[in-house]
Motif scaffolding. Structure first.
Motif, short mmCIF file in Angstrom:
data_model
loop_
_atom_site.label_atom_id
_atom_site.label_comp_id
_atom_site.label_asym_id
_atom_site.label_seq_id
_atom_site.Cartn_x
_atom_site.Cartn_y
_atom_site.Cartn_z
N ARG A 169 -32.45 84.85 72.86
CA ARG A 169 -31.76 85.17 74.11
C ARG A 169 -30.37 85.74 73.88
O ARG A 169 -29.87 86.51 74.69
CB ARG A 169 -31.67 83.92 74.97
N GLY A 170 -29.75 85.36 72.77
CA GLY A 170 -28.40 85.83 72.54
C GLY A 170 -28.33 87.32 72.26
O GLY A 170 -27.33 87.97 72.56
N ILE A 171 -29.39 87.89 71.68
CA ILE A 171 -29.38 89.31 71.33
C ILE A 171 -30.05 90.15 72.41
O ILE A 171 -29.64 91.27 72.68
CB ILE A 171 -30.08 89.52 69.97
N THR A 172 -31.09 89.62 73.03
CA THR A 172 -31.85 90.40 74.01
C THR A 172 -31.43 90.09 75.44
O THR A 172 -32.26 90.13 76.35
CB THR A 172 -33.35 90.10 73.84
N ALA A 173 -30.17 89.77 75.64
CA ALA A 173 -29.70 89.50 77.00
C ALA A 173 -29.80 90.78 77.83
O ALA A 173 -29.27 91.83 77.46
CB ALA A 173 -28.26 89.00 76.96
N GLY A 174 -30.51 90.70 78.93
CA GLY A 174 -30.66 91.85 79.81
C GLY A 174 -31.84 92.73 79.49
O GLY A 174 -32.05 93.74 80.17
N MET A 175 -32.65 92.41 78.46
CA MET A 175 -33.81 93.22 78.12
C MET A 175 -35.01 92.31 77.92
O MET A 175 -34.87 91.10 77.68
CB MET A 175 -33.57 94.04 76.85
N THR A 176 -36.17 92.88 78.05
CA THR A 176 -37.42 92.13 77.90
C THR A 176 -37.99 92.35 76.51
O THR A 176 -38.30 93.49 76.15
CB THR A 176 -38.44 92.57 78.96
N PRO A 177 -38.12 91.32 75.70
CA PRO A 177 -38.68 91.50 74.35
C PRO A 177 -40.18 91.71 74.41
O PRO A 177 -40.83 91.40 75.40
CB PRO A 177 -38.32 90.18 73.66
N PRO A 178 -40.76 92.25 73.34
CA PRO A 178 -42.22 92.42 73.33
C PRO A 178 -42.92 91.07 73.30
O PRO A 178 -42.34 90.06 72.89
CB PRO A 178 -42.47 93.22 72.04
N VAL A 206 -23.00 88.63 66.56
CA VAL A 206 -24.38 88.29 66.20
C VAL A 206 -24.39 87.25 65.09
O VAL A 206 -25.17 86.30 65.10
CB VAL A 206 -25.14 89.56 65.79
N SER A 207 -23.51 87.43 64.10
CA SER A 207 -23.39 86.47 62.99
C SER A 207 -21.91 86.09 62.89
O SER A 207 -21.12 86.79 62.26
CB SER A 207 -23.89 87.10 61.68
N PRO A 208 -21.51 84.99 63.52
CA PRO A 208 -20.07 84.67 63.61
C PRO A 208 -19.39 84.41 62.27
O PRO A 208 -18.18 84.54 62.17
CB PRO A 208 -20.06 83.40 64.48
N LYS A 209 -20.14 84.03 61.23
CA LYS A 209 -19.52 83.70 59.95
C LYS A 209 -19.20 84.94 59.12
O LYS A 209 -18.54 84.82 58.09
CB LYS A 209 -20.44 82.77 59.15
N LYS A 210 -19.68 86.11 59.53
CA LYS A 210 -19.36 87.33 58.79
C LYS A 210 -17.99 87.85 59.22
O LYS A 210 -17.67 87.88 60.41
CB LYS A 210 -20.43 88.39 59.02
N THR A 211 -17.18 88.26 58.24
CA THR A 211 -15.82 88.71 58.50
C THR A 211 -15.60 90.09 57.89
O THR A 211 -16.35 90.53 57.00
CB THR A 211 -14.81 87.72 57.91
#
Length: 331
Positions: free
Chosen positions: A152-161, A296-301
């Motif tokens: 849900r965090g990435i596909t907010a507002g879209m319908t996944p397959p 998307v990946s909070p630990k990446k800087t």
């Protein structure tokens, strides 16, 4: 505490001159006991001629509010307790957190070394071993991609397959490296797979969404089509790498110098560069990471990304020198 009206009729000096005859010792005659003043207890054994103690003794301690001690049992001495020192929660958890991070880092290092040695052996072996291992890695990567698409965090507002479509896509992606090994090309397979997926999405219940089709087709291209070029790179470039010093000393039982082809050298350099980029990015982000790169990946800087990029360049330059890759250093 002993009862105040209990009588101690024997002293320590009278114990030495004991009369073998039994003695009568009166008990308490107060109103707290149901005995009358004529009640007596017969003590005929010398061991019973010690200082009499109350039948019940009350002792107040720090544990239960009331403890009953039986006759003849000595009250145990309680250790003196001091007021415990209150340690702040942050200071108390600091050693455990540091130890946990150290153990996690050791596990990552050991796990990474195991994967690196395994991948190196698979790349050196080549052939069907390399293709089957690549197909397994492609299947795992495709499953991970479609799990991200469905989150849900990435596909907010879209319908996944639908889930069955994502599973079919993962299987098709895993079959692509095997198809390349068998047929030598992959163009027709990608087109056929895209047509089948588009038909399945159009025939599903409810109205189909463009986001479903786009995410499914991109998954085929990203997770299946692109990794299939590793097969063409490792298995198709069969020209021997004559300038490689390691190939000149490679054992004959393992293929000799002919085993070190151009495809093998290119595959080792590129895979090692990718692994180095990820490793340096992780270590650099742990040590210097402050600015987040993506939600998307909070630990990446950003700091880890720059350090990983530099580590990738250094690794590729060093390996190109080791394997005598015939290109200028600037390239």
């Amino acid at each position: 505490m002993a009862h105040p009206r209990l009588t101690n009729s024997l002293s320590s000096s009278s114990l030495r001159n004991l009369n073998p005859k039994p003695r009568l010792i009166p008990l308490c005659t107060c109103s707290c006991r149901p005995f009358s003043s004529q009640s007596l207890i017969l003590h005929s054994h010398p061991l019973f001629l010690a200082r009499p103690k109350p039948l019940l003794r009350f002792a107040r301690r720090t544990g239960p509010p009331l403890v009953l001690a039986a006759v003849g049992q000595a009250e145990p001495e309680l250790p003196q307790t001091s007021t415990p020192t209150v340690i702040p929660e942050d200071e108390e958890d600091l050693p455990s957190k540091s130890q946990l991070q150290g153990s996690q880092l050791r596990n990552r290092v050991v796990f990474g070394l195991g994967i690196g040695i395994s991948v190196g052996g698979i790349v050196l072996t080549g052939g069907w071993v390399f293709v089957v291992a690549l197909a397994a890695a492609v299947f795992t990567g495709a499953r991970e991609y479609f799990e991200l698409v469905r989150s849900r965090g990435i596909t907010a507002g879209m319908t996944p397959p639908p889930r069955y479509v994502s599973r079919v896509c993962s299987v098709i992606c895993a079959l692509m490296p095997l198809f390349v090994m068998y047929r030598g090309h992959i163009d027709v397979s990608v087109t056929s797979a895209a047509f089948v997926l588009a038909t399945a999405l159009l025939l599903q219940r409810g109205s189909p969404r463009f986001a479903q089709l786009s995410s499914a087709i991109f998954g085929l291209f990203y997770c299946g089509y692109l990794p299939s070029f590793w097969v063409k790179l490792r298995c198709s470039l069969a020209a021997p790498a004559l300038n490689t010093k390691i190939g000149a000393t490679w054992p004959i039982l393992l293929g000799g110098q002919a085993h070190w082809t151009v495809g093998l050298v290119v595959t080792l350099i590129t895979i090692s560069s990718v692994i180095a980029a990820d490793t340096f990015a992780f270590l650099g982000g742990k040590a210097f990471g402050r600015t987040p790169l993506t939600s998307v990946s909070p630990k990446k800087t950003w700091e880890g990304t720059i350090i990983g990029f530099c580590g990738c360049i250094i690794t590729s330059v060093v390996l190109s020198k080791i394997f005598s890759w015939p290109i200028p250093l600037s390239s």
